[in-house]
Enzyme design. Structure first.
Site, mmCIF file in Angstrom:
data_model
loop_
_atom_site.group_PDB
_atom_site.id
_atom_site.type_symbol
_atom_site.label_atom_id
_atom_site.label_comp_id
_atom_site.label_asym_id
_atom_site.label_seq_id
_atom_site.Cartn_x
_atom_site.Cartn_y
_atom_site.Cartn_z
ATOM 1 N N CYS A 248 84.273 -77.984 2.703
ATOM 2 C CA CYS A 248 83.674 -77.113 1.632
ATOM 3 C C CYS A 248 84.061 -77.144 0.506
ATOM 4 O O CYS A 248 84.457 -76.377 -0.526
ATOM 5 C CB CYS A 248 83.707 -75.430 2.122
ATOM 6 S SG CYS A 248 83.702 -75.528 3.901
ATOM 7 N N GLY A 253 86.916 -78.958 -7.804
ATOM 8 C CA GLY A 253 88.147 -78.847 -8.538
ATOM 9 C C GLY A 253 89.344 -79.017 -7.608
ATOM 10 O O GLY A 253 90.248 -80.012 -8.210
ATOM 11 N N LYS A 254 89.232 -78.728 -6.331
ATOM 12 C CA LYS A 254 90.417 -79.104 -5.503
ATOM 13 C C LYS A 254 90.613 -80.732 -5.080
ATOM 14 O O LYS A 254 91.341 -81.210 -4.782
ATOM 15 C CB LYS A 254 90.641 -78.086 -4.270
ATOM 16 C CG LYS A 254 90.709 -76.712 -4.605
ATOM 17 C CD LYS A 254 90.439 -75.762 -3.205
ATOM 18 C CE LYS A 254 90.407 -74.268 -3.702
ATOM 19 N NZ LYS A 254 89.156 -74.010 -4.461
ATOM 20 N N ASP A 269 80.703 -81.283 1.818
ATOM 21 C CA ASP A 269 80.035 -80.003 1.274
ATOM 22 C C ASP A 269 78.723 -80.036 1.985
ATOM 23 O O ASP A 269 78.029 -81.147 1.866
ATOM 24 C CB ASP A 269 80.167 -79.922 -0.102
ATOM 25 C CG ASP A 269 79.840 -78.275 -0.204
ATOM 26 O OD1 ASP A 269 80.852 -77.704 -0.425
ATOM 27 O OD2 ASP A 269 78.615 -77.965 -0.313
ATOM 28 N N ASP A 295 77.586 -80.383 7.259
ATOM 29 C CA ASP A 295 78.214 -79.429 7.503
ATOM 30 C C ASP A 295 79.423 -79.400 8.504
ATOM 31 O O ASP A 295 79.498 -80.141 9.452
ATOM 32 C CB ASP A 295 77.236 -78.404 8.461
ATOM 33 C CG ASP A 295 77.549 -77.019 9.064
ATOM 34 O OD1 ASP A 295 78.819 -76.666 8.831
ATOM 35 O OD2 ASP A 295 76.542 -76.214 9.047
ATOM 36 N N ASP A 311 88.843 -74.578 1.999
ATOM 37 C CA ASP A 311 88.303 -73.513 1.090
ATOM 38 C C ASP A 311 87.057 -72.908 1.652
ATOM 39 O O ASP A 311 85.939 -73.294 1.242
ATOM 40 C CB ASP A 311 88.194 -74.066 -0.270
ATOM 41 C CG ASP A 311 88.142 -72.962 -1.411
ATOM 42 O OD1 ASP A 311 87.990 -71.940 -1.064
ATOM 43 O OD2 ASP A 311 87.810 -73.358 -2.426
ATOM 44 N N CYS A 364 88.461 -67.100 -1.575
ATOM 45 C CA CYS A 364 88.242 -66.225 -2.937
ATOM 46 C C CYS A 364 87.880 -64.978 -2.750
ATOM 47 O O CYS A 364 86.868 -64.599 -3.276
ATOM 48 C CB CYS A 364 87.598 -67.175 -4.113
ATOM 49 S SG CYS A 364 85.855 -67.463 -3.610
#
Length: 433
Positions: A248, A253-254, A269, A295, A311, A364
């Site tokens: 995902c 950024g990661k 993703d 997926d 994430d 998050c």
């Protein structure tokens, strides 16, 4: 010869007065608010369609700013409206929304009151324009003002009060008052092309930074935008030379962090457009990763990896400072649905970790169901994994691990230096074979 006659021309219909300059921008803001509040869409996702009539990027930016500020201040805006009239009923959505937009501009965005009301009255065509104008005028003449600390939506405040206590609710109210500072993660921690505050190695925080593409180092790919809390999951994986999976992954950024730390990264993703954005970020920074559109509930790697970062999709309530719309969309049903999905993804990803390897789970979210409860459930099912607490120096100053070894950032965390998003992060090590 007969008499010649001339046919009288029909009278021209009266010209409608020209709309005040800026009305189209307010109409776009109205469409954005309708998308969020009535249809439950994300503000950013609704932006292209809502601003389709706006050619100028500044106009599109203003429509977004008006909508976002209205969402930040919605309980207080409604309290002002209700204090001035009993005539705007809950089902008169158009009049109430026009007043919300006008008041948000005049009281929070610095728009002159005459411009704020003139540009929203056309939005009430067929509705009580005189009432809207009268209520706005009454409030302006009475010196109406918004509280310095916004009022959180009641269901959100109640949920967070139960989970975290009154102090966190108060900190969240302070945090939503204005957009936060800009956090950047550096490709090379030694790079020093920007003046700002560093809260961790390879991190720079800027206040009033201006347009991101105009900052030094952008074209050279020296950094990328990433909230301090969002950088923690990859920081807890650290450097390495083996295989790492970032699940995902977009906007990436990661993935960029892991690639810069030496890992051979496969980033997965489900969104084709978000994966394209990830590829753009890789190209700009000169970093490399294998980007897969898929997926994770259907896709599987060819072999287990030394490190797996999940994430997971979530309610995203932790990013409410930049995206106030999440507070209006993330109700109990959404949270429960996301928690169920996270459990499925986490159970699947665990099998992709080599014996002795690392699994980092992050969301998050400020909801315990998407963090603490998820971890407890996973550990109850997988005895071959154990939490690996952060070592001294692994976390930025002001961010501490929970006694149970995971990391939880909340409203109020590093508040004195600008705060950070709400995150849950757990690093786990799989037992060796």
């Amino acid at each position: 010869m007969g008499l010649m006659t001339t046919r009288a021309k029909p009278p021209r219909p009266p010209r409608r007065p020209a709309l005040p300059l800026g009305t189209a921008t307010r109409r776009a803001a109205l469409r954005l608010l309708d998308a969020v509040l009535r249809r439950g869409e994300a503000l950013e996702a609704a932006l292209p369609a809502a601003t389709r009539d706006l050619v100028s990027p500044p106009d599109r930016g203003l429509a977004h700013a008006i909508a976002a500020e209205t969402l930040r201040r919605l309980p207080d805006l409604d309290a002002l409206i209700d204090s001035a009239t009993r005539q705007i009923l809950p089902d008169d959505a158009k009049a109430r929304m026009a007043l919300r937009i006008a008041l948000a501009q005049a009281l929070a965005l610095g728009t002159p009151p005459h411009a704020a009301i003139a540009t929203v009255l056309p939005l009430v065509d067929g509705g009580p324009r005189r009432l809207v104008h009268g209520v706005f005028g009454t409030l302006m003449r009475g010196g109406a003002a918004l509280p310095e600390t916004p009022t959180l939506l009641a269901p959100v405040a109640e949920r967070w009060r139960e989970a975290w206590g009154e102090e966190v609710v108060a900190a969240a109210s302070r945090a939503i008052a204005a957009p936060p500072p800009l956090d950047l993660t550096l490709r090379d921690p030694a790079w020093s092309g920007l003046e700002g505050e560093s809260l961790a190695p390879g991190h720079v925080r800027l206040v009033d930074a201006g347009p991101v593409p105009e900052l030094p180092g952008y074209d050279a790919g020296a950094w990328w935008v990433q909230d301090l809390a969002a950088s923690l999951p990859a920081r807890l994986i650290g450097s390495g030379a083996g295989q790492a999976l970032d699940l995902c992954a977009a906007p990436g950024g990661k993935t960029l962090q892991l690639a810069a730390a030496g890992w051979q990264v496969t980033a997965v993703d489900a969104s084709k457009s978000r994966a394209a954005r990830l590829n753009e970020n890789l190209a700009r920074t000169g970093l490399s990763a294998d980007v897969v559109v898929g997926d994770v509930l259907d896709w599987a790697p060819d072999a287990p990896a030394e490190a797996v970062l999940v994430d997971a999709p979530c309610s995203a309530t932790g990013i409410f400072r930049r995206h106030p719309d999440v507070l209006h969309r993330a109700h109990d049903g959404v949270i429960a649905e996301m928690a169920e999905l996270q459990g499925r993804i986490l159970a699947r990803a665990a099998d992709w970790v080599k014996p002795g390897g690392l699994l980092v789970y992050a969301t998050c979210s400020l909801e315990p169901a998407e963090g603490e409860a998820q971890l407890a459930q996973f550990l109850g099912q997988r005895g071959d994994f154990a939490v690996m607490p952060p070592a001294p120096g692994e976390l930025p100053a002001g961010i501490a691990a929970h006694p149970d070894g995971y990391v939880r950032t909340l409203p109020g965390t590093v508040e004195a230096t600008g705060g950070c998003d709400g995150f849950f992060i757990a690093r786990l090590r799989r037992a060796s074979a």
